[in-house]
Write an enzyme that holds these catalytic residues in place. Structure first.
Site, short mmCIF file in Angstrom:
data_model
loop_
_atom_site.label_atom_id
_atom_site.label_comp_id
_atom_site.label_asym_id
_atom_site.label_seq_id
_atom_site.Cartn_x
_atom_site.Cartn_y
_atom_site.Cartn_z
N LYS A 10 0.91 -1.24 0.35
CA LYS A 10 0.05 0.00 -0.06
C LYS A 10 0.93 1.28 0.03
O LYS A 10 2.18 1.24 0.34
CB LYS A 10 -1.02 -0.10 1.28
CG LYS A 10 -2.04 -1.09 1.22
CD LYS A 10 -3.00 -1.18 2.49
CE LYS A 10 -4.08 -2.11 2.26
NZ LYS A 10 -4.91 -1.86 3.41
N TYR A 50 -12.56 -1.51 -3.37
CA TYR A 50 -12.80 -1.68 -2.20
C TYR A 50 -14.51 -1.59 -2.16
O TYR A 50 -15.00 -1.29 -0.87
CB TYR A 50 -12.27 -0.61 -1.08
CG TYR A 50 -11.00 -1.18 -0.66
CD1 TYR A 50 -11.04 -2.38 0.12
CD2 TYR A 50 -9.96 -0.41 -0.75
CE1 TYR A 50 -9.44 -2.80 0.74
CE2 TYR A 50 -8.56 -0.89 -0.38
CZ TYR A 50 -8.47 -2.09 0.34
OH TYR A 50 -7.37 -2.55 0.78
N ARG A 103 2.54 -6.60 8.82
CA ARG A 103 1.65 -5.60 9.46
C ARG A 103 2.41 -5.07 10.67
O ARG A 103 2.42 -3.95 11.15
CB ARG A 103 0.10 -5.78 9.57
CG ARG A 103 -0.40 -5.57 8.26
CD ARG A 103 -1.76 -6.37 8.06
NE ARG A 103 -2.52 -5.97 6.86
CZ ARG A 103 -3.58 -6.25 6.82
NH1 ARG A 103 -4.14 -7.13 7.24
NH2 ARG A 103 -4.17 -5.53 5.53
N ASN A 113 -1.86 0.29 6.78
CA ASN A 113 -1.34 -1.06 7.33
C ASN A 113 -0.64 -1.82 6.13
O ASN A 113 -0.40 -3.13 6.24
CB ASN A 113 -2.67 -1.98 7.96
CG ASN A 113 -3.68 -2.12 6.69
OD1 ASN A 113 -3.30 -1.99 5.86
ND2 ASN A 113 -4.64 -2.82 7.14
N HIS A 116 -2.17 -5.33 1.51
CA HIS A 116 -3.63 -6.16 1.39
C HIS A 116 -3.42 -7.55 1.04
O HIS A 116 -2.37 -7.96 0.54
CB HIS A 116 -4.03 -5.48 0.07
CG HIS A 116 -5.51 -6.27 -0.24
ND1 HIS A 116 -6.64 -5.92 0.18
CD2 HIS A 116 -5.57 -7.27 -1.15
CE1 HIS A 116 -7.37 -6.78 -0.18
NE2 HIS A 116 -6.78 -7.29 -1.09
N GLU A 127 -9.95 -10.07 -7.75
CA GLU A 127 -8.95 -8.92 -7.41
C GLU A 127 -7.64 -9.37 -8.43
O GLU A 127 -7.29 -8.11 -8.97
CB GLU A 127 -8.37 -9.07 -5.98
CG GLU A 127 -9.41 -8.61 -5.00
CD GLU A 127 -9.20 -8.81 -3.45
OE1 GLU A 127 -9.91 -8.61 -2.76
OE2 GLU A 127 -7.96 -9.39 -3.42
P1 IDP Z 1 -8.20 -6.52 5.69
O1 IDP Z 1 -7.36 -5.66 4.89
O2 IDP Z 1 -7.14 -7.13 6.91
O3 IDP Z 1 -8.68 -7.82 4.92
P2 IDP Z 1 -10.50 -5.25 5.93
O4 IDP Z 1 -11.66 -5.50 7.08
O5 IDP Z 1 -11.01 -5.97 4.59
O6 IDP Z 1 -9.31 -5.78 6.27
O7 IDP Z 1 -10.39 -3.73 5.39
C1 IDP Z 1 -9.90 -3.35 4.34
C2 IDP Z 1 -8.91 -2.06 4.62
O8 IDP Z 1 -9.62 -1.12 5.34
C3 IDP Z 1 -7.92 -2.45 5.72
O9 IDP Z 1 -6.72 -3.19 5.19
C4 IDP Z 1 -7.66 -1.21 6.36
O10 IDP Z 1 -6.77 -0.41 5.34
C5 IDP Z 1 -9.21 -0.46 6.14
N1 IDP Z 1 -9.58 -0.41 7.23
C6 IDP Z 1 -10.32 -1.76 7.98
N2 IDP Z 1 -10.82 -1.31 9.24
C7 IDP Z 1 -10.52 -0.09 9.48
C8 IDP Z 1 -10.80 0.92 10.40
O11 IDP Z 1 -11.49 0.54 11.58
N3 IDP Z 1 -10.46 2.30 10.34
C9 IDP Z 1 -9.85 2.61 9.40
N4 IDP Z 1 -9.71 1.76 8.35
C10 IDP Z 1 -9.84 0.59 8.32
MG MG Z 2 -10.14 -7.74 3.56
#
Ligand code: IDP
Ligand code: MG
Length: 141
Positions: A10, A50, A103, A113, A116, A127
Site C-alpha cells: 500500500k 474496495y 503488518r 497497514n 493487502h 482481485e
Molecule cells: P483486511 O485488509 O485485513 O482484509 P478489511 O476489514 O478487509 O481488512 O479492511 C480493508 C482495509 O480497510 C484495511 O486493510 C484497512 O486499510 C482499512 N480499515 C479496516 N478497518 C478500518 C478501521 O476501522 N478504520 C480505518 N480503516 C480501516
Molecule cells: Mg479484507
C-alpha cells in the site's frame, strides 16, 4: 485457483521505502511472484476495488489513502496461498498483529497497514483480474 492470492504493497509502505523489504518477505516466504506492477490507483479504481466496504464509515478515508501515492499490486502463487499470505501479513490492526508479521513490522495504523491480502479464493481470482490481464501473468510453470 486455490494456489493464487492477490497482494498490494500500500502507499504508506511504498512511501516509507519498504517495498524492497516487503518483497524480500514475499520471496523468503516461498511465494512465487506471477505478476507485479507499480501503479497509482485512480479514485475510481480504489472505490471499485474496495466496493465491499462502501457502507463502512472509513470508506472515503480508505479510498483516498489508497490513491494517495504509488502502490505495488502482486499476483502470488503458493500452495494454500490465501491463508498463507494472510498469516504472513498478520491482523488488520498492527497492534493486534503477531510478532514477525509484515503488518506488525511495517504498518502505521489500522488504515495505513502496509499491505493487502485477499480473504478467499473467489476474491483472489476477482482481485487478480481487476489489475492483471492473463498475458501479464507468468505461466504457472
Ligand atoms: P483486511 O485488509 O485485513 O482484509 P478489511 O476489514 O478487509 O481488512 O479492511 C480493508 C482495509 O480497510 C484495511 O486493510 C484497512 O486499510 C482499512 N480499515 C479496516 N478497518 C478500518 C478501521 O476501522 N478504520 C480505518 N480503516 C480501516
Ligand atoms: Mg479484507
Amino acid at each position: 485457483m486455490n494456489n493464487l492470492t492477490f497482494a498490494i504493497i500500500k502507499p504508506d509502505a511504498v512511501k516509507s521505502g519498504n517495498t524492497g523489504l516487503i518483497l524480500d518477505r514475499i520471496i523468503k516466504s516461498d511465494f512465487k511472484i506471477l505478476g507485479a506492477k507499480l501503479i497509482r490507483l485512480s479514485r475510481k479504481q480504489a472505490e471499485g476495488f474496495y466496493d465491499i466496504h462502501k457502507e463502512r464509515p472509513f470508506f472515503e478515508e480508505l479510498t483516498e489513502f489508497m490513491c494517495s501515492g504509488q502502490c505495488m499490486v502482486l499476483a502470488l502463487k503458493k500452495e494454500n496461498a490465501v491463508q498463507e499470505w494472510r498469516q504472513t501479513i498478520g491482523s488488520t490492526n498492527p497492534e493486534e498483529a503477531e510478532t514477525g508479521t509484515i503488518r506488525k513490522d511495517f504498518a502505521k495504523n489500522i488504515q495505513n497497514n502496509a499491505v493487502h491480502g485477499s480473504d478467499s479464493d473467489e476474491n483472489a481470482k476477482k482481485e487478480i483480474a481487476f489489475f492483471f490481464t492473463n498475458s501479464e501473468l507468468i505461466a504457472n510453470n
